[in-house]
Motif scaffolding. Structure first.
Motif, PDB file in Angstrom:
ATOM      1  N   ASP A  26      34.537  24.219  19.473  1.00 13.15           N
ATOM      2  CA  ASP A  26      34.363  23.320  18.384  1.00 13.15           C
ATOM      3  C   ASP A  26      33.991  21.966  19.077  1.00 13.15           C
ATOM      4  O   ASP A  26      32.832  21.242  18.652  1.00 13.15           O
ATOM      5  CB  ASP A  26      35.265  23.315  17.502  1.00 13.15           C
ATOM      6  N   LEU A  27      34.672  21.581  19.984  1.00 15.25           N
ATOM      7  CA  LEU A  27      34.247  20.527  20.655  1.00 15.25           C
ATOM      8  C   LEU A  27      33.209  20.497  21.489  1.00 15.25           C
ATOM      9  O   LEU A  27      32.432  19.395  21.459  1.00 15.25           O
ATOM     10  CB  LEU A  27      35.595  20.250  21.741  1.00 15.25           C
ATOM     11  N   ALA A  28      32.882  21.371  21.876  1.00 13.35           N
ATOM     12  CA  ALA A  28      31.492  21.624  22.799  1.00 13.35           C
ATOM     13  C   ALA A  28      30.270  21.509  21.746  1.00 13.35           C
ATOM     14  O   ALA A  28      29.224  20.683  21.870  1.00 13.35           O
ATOM     15  CB  ALA A  28      31.214  23.063  23.345  1.00 13.35           C
ATOM     16  N   LYS A  29      30.528  21.829  20.470  1.00  9.24           N
ATOM     17  CA  LYS A  29      29.405  21.785  19.404  1.00  9.24           C
ATOM     18  C   LYS A  29      29.215  20.077  19.085  1.00  9.24           C
ATOM     19  O   LYS A  29      28.117  19.617  18.905  1.00  9.24           O
ATOM     20  CB  LYS A  29      29.883  22.351  18.184  1.00  9.24           C
ATOM     21  N   TRP A  30      30.243  19.390  18.934  1.00  8.16           N
ATOM     22  CA  TRP A  30      30.471  18.143  18.688  1.00  8.16           C
ATOM     23  C   TRP A  30      29.644  17.446  19.840  1.00  8.16           C
ATOM     24  O   TRP A  30      28.942  16.415  19.742  1.00  8.16           O
ATOM     25  CB  TRP A  30      31.691  17.417  18.652  1.00  8.16           C
ATOM     26  N   LEU A  31      29.912  17.747  21.383  1.00  6.09           N
ATOM     27  CA  LEU A  31      29.545  17.038  22.287  1.00  6.09           C
ATOM     28  C   LEU A  31      27.996  17.204  22.454  1.00  6.09           C
ATOM     29  O   LEU A  31      27.180  16.262  23.173  1.00  6.09           O
ATOM     30  CB  LEU A  31      30.123  17.581  23.549  1.00  6.09           C
ATOM     31  N   ASN A  32      27.536  18.498  22.276  1.00  2.15           N
ATOM     32  CA  ASN A  32      26.318  18.889  22.531  1.00  2.15           C
ATOM     33  C   ASN A  32      25.320  18.288  21.378  1.00  2.15           C
ATOM     34  O   ASN A  32      23.795  18.534  21.384  1.00  2.15           O
ATOM     35  CB  ASN A  32      25.835  19.977  23.077  1.00  2.15           C
ATOM     36  N   GLY A  33      25.876  17.828  20.360  1.00  2.00           N
ATOM     37  CA  GLY A  33      24.988  17.442  19.014  1.00  2.00           C
ATOM     38  C   GLY A  33      24.801  18.607  18.203  1.00  2.00           C
ATOM     39  O   GLY A  33      24.045  18.155  17.248  1.00  2.00           O
ATOM     40  N   SER A  34      25.148  19.613  18.015  1.00  5.99           N
ATOM     41  CA  SER A  34      24.941  20.667  17.101  1.00  5.99           C
ATOM     42  C   SER A  34      25.729  20.226  15.720  1.00  5.99           C
ATOM     43  O   SER A  34      25.073  20.447  14.651  1.00  5.99           O
ATOM     44  CB  SER A  34      25.779  21.917  17.317  1.00  5.99           C
ATOM     45  N   TYR A  35      26.820  19.352  15.968  1.00  4.53           N
ATOM     46  CA  TYR A  35      27.673  18.727  14.599  1.00  4.53           C
ATOM     47  C   TYR A  35      26.741  17.327  14.479  1.00  4.53           C
ATOM     48  O   TYR A  35      26.750  16.630  15.613  1.00  4.53           O
ATOM     49  CB  TYR A  35      28.950  18.845  14.411  1.00  4.53           C
ATOM     50  N   ALA A  36      26.513  17.077  13.347  1.00  9.50           N
ATOM     51  CA  ALA A  36      26.042  15.402  13.106  1.00  9.50           C
ATOM     52  C   ALA A  36      26.478  14.909  11.735  1.00  9.50           C
ATOM     53  O   ALA A  36      26.522  15.638  11.100  1.00  9.50           O
ATOM     54  CB  ALA A  36      24.626  15.421  13.545  1.00  9.50           C
ATOM     55  N   VAL A  37      26.904  13.795  11.973  1.00  8.12           N
ATOM     56  CA  VAL A  37      27.124  13.199  10.634  1.00  8.12           C
ATOM     57  C   VAL A  37      25.798  12.404  10.049  1.00  8.12           C
ATOM     58  O   VAL A  37      25.156  11.633  10.803  1.00  8.12           O
ATOM     59  CB  VAL A  37      28.370  11.943  10.648  1.00  8.12           C
ATOM     60  N   PRO A  38      25.532  12.628   8.931  1.00  4.80           N
ATOM     61  CA  PRO A  38      24.402  12.228   8.362  1.00  4.80           C
ATOM     62  C   PRO A  38      24.316  10.864   8.058  1.00  4.80           C
ATOM     63  O   PRO A  38      25.309  10.096   7.695  1.00  4.80           O
ATOM     64  CB  PRO A  38      23.846  12.880   7.124  1.00  4.80           C
ATOM     65  N   SER A  39      23.333  10.071   8.339  1.00  2.00           N
ATOM     66  CA  SER A  39      23.215   8.786   8.271  1.00  2.00           C
ATOM     67  C   SER A  39      22.778   8.063   6.887  1.00  2.00           C
ATOM     68  O   SER A  39      21.953   8.882   6.371  1.00  2.00           O
ATOM     69  CB  SER A  39      21.984   8.276   9.440  1.00  2.00           C
ATOM     70  N   GLN A  40      23.271   7.037   6.395  1.00  5.32           N
ATOM     71  CA  GLN A  40      22.844   6.631   5.218  1.00  5.32           C
ATOM     72  C   GLN A  40      21.704   5.630   5.316  1.00  5.32           C
ATOM     73  O   GLN A  40      21.157   5.112   4.444  1.00  5.32           O
ATOM     74  CB  GLN A  40      24.095   5.664   4.848  1.00  5.32           C
ATOM     75  N   ARG A  41      21.113   5.474   6.579  1.00  5.03           N
ATOM     76  CA  ARG A  41      19.834   4.566   6.909  1.00  5.03           C
ATOM     77  C   ARG A  41      18.695   5.289   6.370  1.00  5.03           C
ATOM     78  O   ARG A  41      18.638   6.564   6.576  1.00  5.03           O
ATOM     79  CB  ARG A  41      19.695   4.303   8.361  1.00  5.03           C
ATOM     80  N   GLU A  42      17.681   4.462   5.705  1.00  2.00           N
ATOM     81  CA  GLU A  42      16.598   5.204   5.350  1.00  2.00           C
ATOM     82  C   GLU A  42      15.389   4.959   6.294  1.00  2.00           C
ATOM     83  O   GLU A  42      14.343   5.670   6.164  1.00  2.00           O
ATOM     84  CB  GLU A  42      15.959   4.377   3.963  1.00  2.00           C
ATOM     85  N   GLU A  43      15.595   4.106   7.247  1.00  2.00           N
ATOM     86  CA  GLU A  43      14.605   4.025   8.265  1.00  2.00           C
ATOM     87  C   GLU A  43      14.593   5.116   9.343  1.00  2.00           C
ATOM     88  O   GLU A  43      15.306   5.662   9.243  1.00  2.00           O
ATOM     89  CB  GLU A  43      14.897   2.677   9.162  1.00  2.00           C
ATOM     90  N   ASP A  44      13.392   5.346   9.809  1.00  2.00           N
ATOM     91  CA  ASP A  44      13.323   6.277  10.731  1.00  2.00           C
ATOM     92  C   ASP A  44      14.127   6.152  11.974  1.00  2.00           C
ATOM     93  O   ASP A  44      13.850   4.854  12.576  1.00  2.00           O
ATOM     94  CB  ASP A  44      11.732   6.392  11.185  1.00  2.00           C
ATOM     95  N   VAL A  45      14.699   7.037  12.556  1.00  2.00           N
ATOM     96  CA  VAL A  45      15.726   6.767  13.741  1.00  2.00           C
ATOM     97  C   VAL A  45      14.742   6.541  14.823  1.00  2.00           C
ATOM     98  O   VAL A  45      15.083   5.455  15.840  1.00  2.00           O
ATOM     99  CB  VAL A  45      16.593   7.946  14.256  1.00  2.00           C
ATOM    100  N   ASP A  46      13.699   6.952  15.067  1.00  3.39           N
ATOM    101  CA  ASP A  46      12.533   6.812  16.290  1.00  3.39           C
ATOM    102  C   ASP A  46      12.077   5.297  16.339  1.00  3.39           C
ATOM    103  O   ASP A  46      11.781   4.899  17.334  1.00  3.39           O
ATOM    104  CB  ASP A  46      11.557   7.783  16.376  1.00  3.39           C
ATOM    105  N   ALA A  47      12.107   4.544  15.316  1.00  2.00           N
ATOM    106  CA  ALA A  47      11.639   3.475  15.331  1.00  2.00           C
ATOM    107  C   ALA A  47      12.589   2.394  15.811  1.00  2.00           C
ATOM    108  O   ALA A  47      12.192   1.368  16.225  1.00  2.00           O
ATOM    109  CB  ALA A  47      11.566   2.788  13.697  1.00  2.00           C
ATOM    110  N   ASP A  48      13.878   2.855  16.083  1.00  2.00           N
ATOM    111  CA  ASP A  48      14.983   1.976  16.900  1.00  2.00           C
ATOM    112  C   ASP A  48      14.883   2.175  18.499  1.00  2.00           C
ATOM    113  O   ASP A  48      15.208   1.355  19.163  1.00  2.00           O
ATOM    114  CB  ASP A  48      16.335   2.366  16.442  1.00  2.00           C
ATOM    115  N   ILE A  49      14.051   3.158  18.968  1.00  2.00           N
ATOM    116  CA  ILE A  49      13.858   3.346  20.258  1.00  2.00           C
ATOM    117  C   ILE A  49      12.957   2.594  20.880  1.00  2.00           C
ATOM    118  O   ILE A  49      11.715   2.768  20.454  1.00  2.00           O
ATOM    119  CB  ILE A  49      13.737   4.940  20.503  1.00  2.00           C
TER     120      ILE A  49
END
Length: 60
Positions: A26-49
């Protein structure tokens, strides 16, 4: 209560898991990104990079 990884009965020491192995999985799934908490943001995440971070020829 059953283990969320394998479904076996839980063990008090590793609760909510049945073993150290399932807890580590379970910890490995959190660390490698398999689990993710959904964002409430409407903007595209790539726009921040910044663009220099997205260049494929950029050395690491």
């Amino acid at each position: 209560m059953s283990c969320p990884i394998c479904g076996e009965a839980t063990v008090k020491v590793y609760r909510p898991f049945c073993s150290k192995r399932c807890a580590d999985l379970d910890l490995a799934k959190w660390l490698n990104g398999s689990y993710a908490v959904p964002s409430q943001r409407e903007e595209d995440v790539d726009a921040d990079i910044p663009s220099e971070e997205t260049r494929p020829d950029r050395r690491h």
